[in-house]
Design a protein around this motif. Structure first.
Motif, PDB file in Angstrom:
ATOM      1  N   CYS A   1     -13.325   4.134  -9.199  1.00 40.73           N
ATOM      2  CA  CYS A   1     -14.649   3.990  -9.808  1.00 40.73           C
ATOM      3  C   CYS A   1     -14.540   4.266 -11.317  1.00 40.73           C
ATOM      4  N   GLU A   2     -15.022   3.341 -12.111  1.00 39.09           N
ATOM      5  CA  GLU A   2     -14.893   3.521 -13.562  1.00 39.09           C
ATOM      6  C   GLU A   2     -15.818   4.614 -14.109  1.00 39.09           C
ATOM      7  N   HIS A   3     -16.802   5.040 -13.330  1.00 38.61           N
ATOM      8  CA  HIS A   3     -17.739   6.050 -13.823  1.00 38.61           C
ATOM      9  C   HIS A   3     -17.211   7.477 -13.680  1.00 38.61           C
ATOM     10  N   HIS A   4     -16.512   7.762 -12.569  1.00 35.79           N
ATOM     11  CA  HIS A   4     -16.025   9.121 -12.339  1.00 35.79           C
ATOM     12  C   HIS A   4     -14.513   9.183 -12.148  1.00 35.79           C
ATOM     13  N   PHE A   5     -13.880   8.036 -12.132  1.00 32.70           N
ATOM     14  CA  PHE A   5     -12.432   7.923 -11.926  1.00 32.70           C
ATOM     15  C   PHE A   5     -11.988   8.550 -10.612  1.00 32.70           C
ATOM     16  N   LEU A   6     -12.840   8.415  -9.606  1.00 30.24           N
ATOM     17  CA  LEU A   6     -12.482   8.801  -8.252  1.00 30.24           C
ATOM     18  C   LEU A   6     -12.260   7.534  -7.438  1.00 30.24           C
ATOM     19  N   PRO A   7     -11.378   7.577  -6.452  1.00 28.19           N
ATOM     20  CA  PRO A   7     -11.082   6.374  -5.671  1.00 28.19           C
ATOM     21  C   PRO A   7     -12.259   5.922  -4.811  1.00 28.19           C
ATOM     22  N   PHE A   8     -12.284   4.612  -4.553  1.00 32.52           N
ATOM     23  CA  PHE A   8     -13.091   4.089  -3.461  1.00 32.52           C
ATOM     24  C   PHE A   8     -12.196   3.179  -2.640  1.00 32.52           C
ATOM     25  N   THR A   9     -12.390   3.230  -1.339  1.00 28.63           N
ATOM     26  CA  THR A   9     -11.535   2.484  -0.413  1.00 28.63           C
ATOM     27  C   THR A   9     -12.387   1.797   0.640  1.00 28.63           C
ATOM     28  N   GLY A  10     -11.849   0.711   1.155  1.00 29.43           N
ATOM     29  CA  GLY A  10     -12.562  -0.016   2.197  1.00 29.43           C
ATOM     30  C   GLY A  10     -11.833  -1.297   2.544  1.00 29.43           C
ATOM     31  N   VAL A  11     -12.626  -2.312   2.875  1.00 26.10           N
ATOM     32  CA  VAL A  11     -12.062  -3.602   3.250  1.00 26.10           C
ATOM     33  C   VAL A  11     -12.848  -4.725   2.581  1.00 26.10           C
ATOM     34  N   ALA A  12     -12.143  -5.822   2.357  1.00 30.21           N
ATOM     35  CA  ALA A  12     -12.764  -7.045   1.850  1.00 30.21           C
ATOM     36  C   ALA A  12     -12.609  -8.130   2.907  1.00 30.21           C
ATOM     37  N   HIS A  13     -13.639  -8.943   3.023  1.00 31.26           N
ATOM     38  CA  HIS A  13     -13.607 -10.117   3.881  1.00 31.26           C
ATOM     39  C   HIS A  13     -13.816 -11.314   2.952  1.00 31.26           C
ATOM     40  N   VAL A  14     -12.865 -12.227   2.970  1.00 29.36           N
ATOM     41  CA  VAL A  14     -12.898 -13.349   2.034  1.00 29.36           C
ATOM     42  C   VAL A  14     -12.822 -14.650   2.822  1.00 29.36           C
ATOM     43  N   GLY A  15     -13.749 -15.559   2.524  1.00 26.01           N
ATOM     44  CA  GLY A  15     -13.740 -16.848   3.203  1.00 26.01           C
ATOM     45  C   GLY A  15     -14.021 -17.979   2.238  1.00 26.01           C
TER      46      GLY A  15
END
Length: 197
Positions: free
Chosen positions: A88-102
């Motif tokens: 995250c550019e605001h707090h420089f803490l990670p964010f994680t998850g998944v992307a679905h691309v079609g």
């Protein structure tokens, strides 16, 4: 076959990581927060911290292999559950998850493994999830000229779960739809329905 070498977008164009400076700044940062770096467990923490952030903010160049759509395939191609790791550019803490691309192919198709590379290319920089979602969608539109593109990202942000409101377990979803996946309700519904399976 058309191959393009893609450069990773840099926060500071052309800047190479200065590992020694990063270690010293990490040490100063921790010191300023009152964290000692002289115990057996923390003496190497500034180096490990610098290396961890360097890894989070560096994506390798890749060759986005595309192929002619010789079979004239005109149905959805969806790659689900692509890992997303960003900062995250605001707090420089990670964010994680998944992307679905079609996408709905046009004259060209993309090698399937390259979807994960595209996600990684844009995720490996200070980000906000909304912009990341749009960047992936727009890159696919510009690179493939497909008939439609859909990107959905679901992620947990440590800046929300570890600080501030401390809402553990929350997830944020963002989407970007282009072409027929935005304009044609039945195509949009088909894309979103596949994501529920």
């Amino acid at each position: 076959m058309e191959n393009l070498l893609v450069a990773v977008p840099d926060t500071i164009p052309g800047a190479a990581p200065d590992e020694d400076a990063a270690v010293e700044h990490a040490r100063s940062f921790l010191h300023a927060l009152g964290v000692p770096c002289d115990s057996p467990g923390t003496v190497d923490t500034p180096r490990r911290m610098a290396e961890a952030y360097a890894a989070l903010l560096s994506a390798p160049e890749f060759d986005p292999t595309t192929f002619p759509n010789d079979e004239c395939y005109d149905e959805l191609v969806i790659v689900k559950d692509i890992p997303v790791r960003s900062v995250c550019e605001h707090h420089f803490l990670p964010f994680t998850g998944v992307a679905h691309v079609g996408y709905l192919p046009g004259d060209r198709i993309l090698g399937l493994s390259k979807f994960a590379r595209v996600v990684e290319m844009f995720a490996r920089q200070p980000q906000v999830q909304e912009r990341l979602t749009v960047q992936i969608a727009d890159w696919l539109v510009e690179s493939l000229a497909p008939r439609g593109v859909g990107v959905v990202i679901e992620a947990e942000h440590l800046c929300m779960t570890l600080r501030g409101v401390q809402a553990a377990g929350t997830s944020t979803s963002t989407s970007a739809l282009r072409g027929l996946l935005r304009e044609r309700p039945q195509s949009r519904a088909e894309f979103l329905a596949v994501l529920q399976r």
